[in-house]
Design a protein around this motif. Structure first.
Motif, PDB file in Angstrom:
ATOM      1  N   ALA A 227       0.746  -1.216  -0.008  1.00 38.59           N
ATOM      2  CA  ALA A 227       0.001   0.038  -0.064  1.00 38.59           C
ATOM      3  C   ALA A 227       0.948   1.330   0.130  1.00 38.59           C
ATOM      4  O   ALA A 227       0.208   2.568  -0.001  1.00 38.59           O
ATOM      5  N   GLY A 228       2.230   1.199   0.146  1.00 35.91           N
ATOM      6  CA  GLY A 228       3.087   2.322   0.046  1.00 35.91           C
ATOM      7  C   GLY A 228       3.428   2.800   1.647  1.00 35.91           C
ATOM      8  O   GLY A 228       4.116   3.663   1.556  1.00 35.91           O
ATOM      9  N   GLY A 229       2.988   1.940   2.279  1.00 39.28           N
ATOM     10  CA  GLY A 229       3.546   2.394   3.843  1.00 39.28           C
ATOM     11  C   GLY A 229       4.627   1.767   4.303  1.00 39.28           C
ATOM     12  O   GLY A 229       5.077   0.724   3.540  1.00 39.28           O
ATOM     13  N   VAL A 230       5.557   2.405   5.091  1.00 39.72           N
ATOM     14  CA  VAL A 230       6.676   1.896   5.465  1.00 39.72           C
ATOM     15  C   VAL A 230       7.040   1.891   6.860  1.00 39.72           C
ATOM     16  O   VAL A 230       6.492   2.668   7.753  1.00 39.72           O
ATOM     17  N   TYR A 231       7.359   0.617   7.462  1.00 40.03           N
ATOM     18  CA  TYR A 231       7.794   0.475   8.846  1.00 40.03           C
ATOM     19  C   TYR A 231       9.227   0.383   8.897  1.00 40.03           C
ATOM     20  O   TYR A 231      10.088  -0.225   8.562  1.00 40.03           O
ATOM     21  N   HIS A 232       9.696   1.647   9.672  1.00 40.12           N
ATOM     22  CA  HIS A 232      11.356   2.021   9.696  1.00 40.12           C
ATOM     23  C   HIS A 232      11.601   2.176  11.058  1.00 40.12           C
ATOM     24  O   HIS A 232      10.998   2.953  11.878  1.00 40.12           O
ATOM     25  N   LEU A 233      12.281   1.195  11.305  1.00 37.47           N
ATOM     26  CA  LEU A 233      12.998   1.290  12.693  1.00 37.47           C
ATOM     27  C   LEU A 233      14.391   1.885  12.992  1.00 37.47           C
ATOM     28  O   LEU A 233      14.992   1.270  12.281  1.00 37.47           O
ATOM     29  N   THR A 234      14.507   2.561  13.676  1.00 37.79           N
ATOM     30  CA  THR A 234      16.155   2.939  14.281  1.00 37.79           C
ATOM     31  C   THR A 234      15.954   2.970  15.827  1.00 37.79           C
ATOM     32  O   THR A 234      16.210   4.001  16.234  1.00 37.79           O
ATOM     33  N   SER A 235      15.705   1.953  16.207  1.00 37.21           N
ATOM     34  CA  SER A 235      15.548   2.007  17.880  1.00 37.21           C
ATOM     35  C   SER A 235      16.745   1.859  18.344  1.00 37.21           C
ATOM     36  O   SER A 235      17.625   0.857  18.241  1.00 37.21           O
ATOM     37  N   VAL A 236      17.078   2.707  19.486  1.00 39.68           N
ATOM     38  CA  VAL A 236      18.322   2.811  20.092  1.00 39.68           C
ATOM     39  C   VAL A 236      17.723   2.834  21.629  1.00 39.68           C
ATOM     40  O   VAL A 236      17.164   3.697  22.077  1.00 39.68           O
ATOM     41  N   TYR A 237      18.615   1.947  22.373  1.00 43.13           N
ATOM     42  CA  TYR A 237      18.377   2.060  23.800  1.00 43.13           C
ATOM     43  C   TYR A 237      19.452   1.514  24.541  1.00 43.13           C
ATOM     44  O   TYR A 237      20.469   0.956  23.944  1.00 43.13           O
ATOM     45  N   GLY A 238      19.390   1.518  25.920  1.00 38.92           N
ATOM     46  CA  GLY A 238      20.405   1.118  26.687  1.00 38.92           C
ATOM     47  C   GLY A 238      20.941   2.006  27.837  1.00 38.92           C
ATOM     48  O   GLY A 238      20.645   3.274  27.582  1.00 38.92           O
ATOM     49  N   LYS A 239      21.737   1.561  28.622  1.00 36.88           N
ATOM     50  CA  LYS A 239      22.251   2.412  30.072  1.00 36.88           C
ATOM     51  C   LYS A 239      23.052   3.283  29.301  1.00 36.88           C
ATOM     52  O   LYS A 239      23.133   4.298  29.722  1.00 36.88           O
ATOM     53  N   GLY A 240      23.792   3.012  28.417  1.00 35.58           N
ATOM     54  CA  GLY A 240      24.874   3.917  27.856  1.00 35.58           C
ATOM     55  C   GLY A 240      24.513   5.112  27.147  1.00 35.58           C
ATOM     56  O   GLY A 240      24.684   6.027  27.142  1.00 35.58           O
TER      57      GLY A 240
END
Length: 266
Positions: free
Chosen positions: A137-150
């Motif tokens: 359908a032209g949708g985009v699922y884009h992740l740049t998930s960043v996490y952590g104690k640092g």
């Protein structure tokens, strides 16, 4: 809970060296410039990131133009909004040296010529999950998930500073000092850092290792030119310094440049 998609979490199993940077005055820049100017400045920022990763080495592309050669970089690099993060693959001395080189180049160029930053280099946990999926359908699922104690530690330390500059945090230095290696950390620190009483938003000043703004001795003329460049950089792209907090950050940054006057190398 399970994922229906095949996510891959990078940088698991061990702590890393993390260089974290935020741009100062980014919201002001966005609000006071049209989209064409925003695109141009962001391309300049991407180029600054790439040149730091390439250590200013270029390679000719298929069209005959020269681009930064990032083929030898081992770092993972992320940019989202006003934040840039460099992450090492492991916690070796070589990785520490690489991130120090890259962070120095990016910090120096950004503060002097492109867009003032404040940052922090830490040693701790960080994870990220890059993922892209486009549907029919032209949708985009884009992740740049960043996490952590640092990431949390680096963000808190960077955000608490009241200048354009970068701290090399104790966690990174202590870890490298404890490594069973024949490589000494002192020559690295001497090349890329100096001890300085960093100004914080709460009014405190604490002596830390901070990234140098440039290598080598600075004479009076170079110092004055640096101060002019940095002052111009704070107001570049229609950014304002009328706010008292911005004025204080600029004042504190210029004080740091003054600390290089008649600096003696041991």
């Amino acid at each position: 809970m399970t994922f229906s998609l095949n996510f891959k979490i990078y940088n698991t199993n061990m702590k890393k060296f993390i260089a974290y940077f935020d741009f100062l005055g980014f919201s002001d820049f966005i609000e006071k410039n049209d989209s064409a100017k925003q695109h141009k400045v962001m391309r300049n920022i991407y180029l600054a990131i790439e040149n730091a990763l390439a250590n200013w080495v270029s390679v000719k592309n298929h069209a005959g133009f020269y681009n930064p050669d990032i083929s030898k970089s081992t770092l993972s690099t992320l940019n989202f909004s006003d934040t840039v993060i460099f992450i090492t693959q492991d916690d070796s001395m070589n990785s520490f040296l690489e991130i120090m080189k890259v962070a120095f180049e990016f910090n120096s160029y950004s503060i002097r010529l492109e867009f003032p930053v404040r940052g922090c280099i830490v040693y701790d946990e960080i994870f990220f999950t890059p993922f892209n999926q486009k549907n029919q359908a032209g949708g985009v699922y884009h992740l740049t998930s960043v996490y952590g104690k640092g990431l949390v530690k680096a963000h808190i330390i960077a955000n608490s500073q009241d200048w354009a500059g970068t701290i090399v945090e104790k966690s990174a230095i202590d870890y490298v000092n404890a490594l069973p290696t024949n490589t000494e950390i002192e020559p690295i620190l001497e090349e890329f850092t100096k001890r300085y009483h960093v100004p914080f938003k709460n009014g405190d000043k604490k002596e830390e290792y901070v990234l140098r703004i440039t290598k080598g001795d600075l004479d009076d003329m170079l110092i004055e030119n640096l101060k002019k460049n940095i002052a111009n950089n704070f107001i570049q792209y229609n950014k304002s310094i009328e706010d008292s907090s911005v004025k204080q950050k600029l004042h504190n940054t210029l004080e740091f440049i003054e600390s290089f006057r008649n600096e003696k190398k041991g």
